[in-house]
Design a protein around this motif. Structure first.
Motif, PDB file in Angstrom:
ATOM      1  N   LEU A   1       0.833  -1.193   0.000  1.00 25.96           N
ATOM      2  CA  LEU A   1       0.000   0.000   0.000  1.00 25.96           C
ATOM      3  C   LEU A   1       0.868   1.244   0.000  1.00 25.96           C
ATOM      4  O   LEU A   1       1.860   1.305   0.724  1.00 25.96           O
TER       5      LEU A   1
ATOM      6  N   GLY B   1      -7.591  -1.728   1.598  1.00 25.70           N
ATOM      7  CA  GLY B   1      -6.485  -2.162   0.751  1.00 25.70           C
ATOM      8  C   GLY B   1      -5.763  -3.379   1.297  1.00 25.70           C
ATOM      9  O   GLY B   1      -5.452  -4.310   0.556  1.00 25.70           O
TER      10      GLY B   1
ATOM     11  N   SER C   1      -8.420  -6.315   1.651  1.00 27.08           N
ATOM     12  CA  SER C   1      -9.027  -6.578   0.355  1.00 27.08           C
ATOM     13  C   SER C   1     -10.552  -6.697   0.386  1.00 27.08           C
ATOM     14  O   SER C   1     -11.110  -7.744   0.120  1.00 27.08           O
TER      15      SER C   1
ATOM     16  N   TRP D   1     -13.150   3.125  -6.225  1.00 28.73           N
ATOM     17  CA  TRP D   1     -11.886   2.461  -6.530  1.00 28.73           C
ATOM     18  C   TRP D   1     -11.789   2.280  -8.037  1.00 28.73           C
ATOM     19  O   TRP D   1     -12.786   2.279  -8.747  1.00 28.73           O
TER      20      TRP D   1
ATOM     21  N   VAL E   1      -2.761   0.256  -4.229  1.00 34.73           N
ATOM     22  CA  VAL E   1      -2.408  -1.094  -3.789  1.00 34.73           C
ATOM     23  C   VAL E   1      -1.808  -1.845  -4.965  1.00 34.73           C
ATOM     24  O   VAL E   1      -2.446  -2.001  -6.012  1.00 34.73           O
TER      25      VAL E   1
ATOM     26  N   PRO F   1      -2.823  -6.642  -5.227  1.00 32.93           N
ATOM     27  CA  PRO F   1      -3.885  -6.847  -4.244  1.00 32.93           C
ATOM     28  C   PRO F   1      -4.390  -8.296  -4.243  1.00 32.93           C
ATOM     29  O   PRO F   1      -4.228  -9.023  -5.218  1.00 32.93           O
TER      30      PRO F   1
ATOM     31  N   ILE G   1      -7.750   3.104  -4.234  1.00 32.66           N
ATOM     32  CA  ILE G   1      -8.945   3.194  -3.398  1.00 32.66           C
ATOM     33  C   ILE G   1      -9.044   4.623  -2.876  1.00 32.66           C
ATOM     34  O   ILE G   1      -8.066   5.183  -2.388  1.00 32.66           O
TER      35      ILE G   1
END
Length: 180
Positions: free
Chosen positions: A28, A72, A75, A117, A156, A159, A171
């Motif tokens: 992240l 993030g 998930s 997102w 991210v 992910p 995000i």
């Protein structure tokens, strides 16, 4: 023969570790410059609709940062906060936002949240456009009663779970508030 067996065992263990470990862990990155741009874009849209600009406050920024980071790293994409250390795994928005906002001494307050997102990137302009195109998000963005805002933008890489179909996602969280 002993060295060969030991070397073979080490190689087999390394291969097993490689095959059973994830290819790469999610990483992240907070996008501070994107956050400033997002607040400016939100206020530009509000001004165009005859509304007062929102002032960034640290408590809402902390809330948005916590939520974006949680989505993030764990998930998921929802307004609830993932809280596996508590008796329940999911804490609803009305509860977790109180951990950050309004702060002590206020008798009246309200808060709202917009999420977005995109893969691989989502700009401030794109996030606000998506919110304006969604009736519920638009109402939140253009709510005349809001006075404060806190935003967070997290990128991210690699992910898992909800976002696993993409190699990168961004995000965006905007938390709005009013207190007196």
């Amino acid at each position: 023969m002993g060295k060969r067996l030991a070397l073979g065992t080490v190689l087999a263990a390394c291969l097993l570790a490689f095959l059973t470990s994830p290819a790469s862990a999610a990483t992240l990155t907070h996008r501070d410059t994107a956050e400033k741009t997002l607040v400016a874009r939100i206020n530009e849209v509000r001004k165009n609709h005859g509304l007062r600009p929102l002032r960034g406050v640290s408590r809402l920024t902390q809330a948005a940062t916590r939520h974006a980071g949680s989505m993030g790293s764990a998930s998921y994409f929802r307004h609830e906060l993932f809280t596996p250390s508590r008796p329940i795994d999911w804490t609803d928005f009305g509860t977790w936002i109180r951990w950050f906002y309004p702060g002590p001494g206020y008798t009246s307050w309200s808060a709202g949240e917009n999420l977005a997102w995109g893969a691989p990137d989502l700009t401030a302009r794109q996030a606000v456009r998506r919110w304006l195109d969604s009736p519920g998000h638009r109402a939140n963005l253009l709510h005349a009663g809001w006075r404060h805002v806190g935003v967070s933008v997290v990128h991210v890489r690699n992910p898992d779970g909800y976002y696993s179909s993409w190699s990168d996602v961004t995000i965006v969280v905007a938390d709005f508030g009013r207190r007196s």
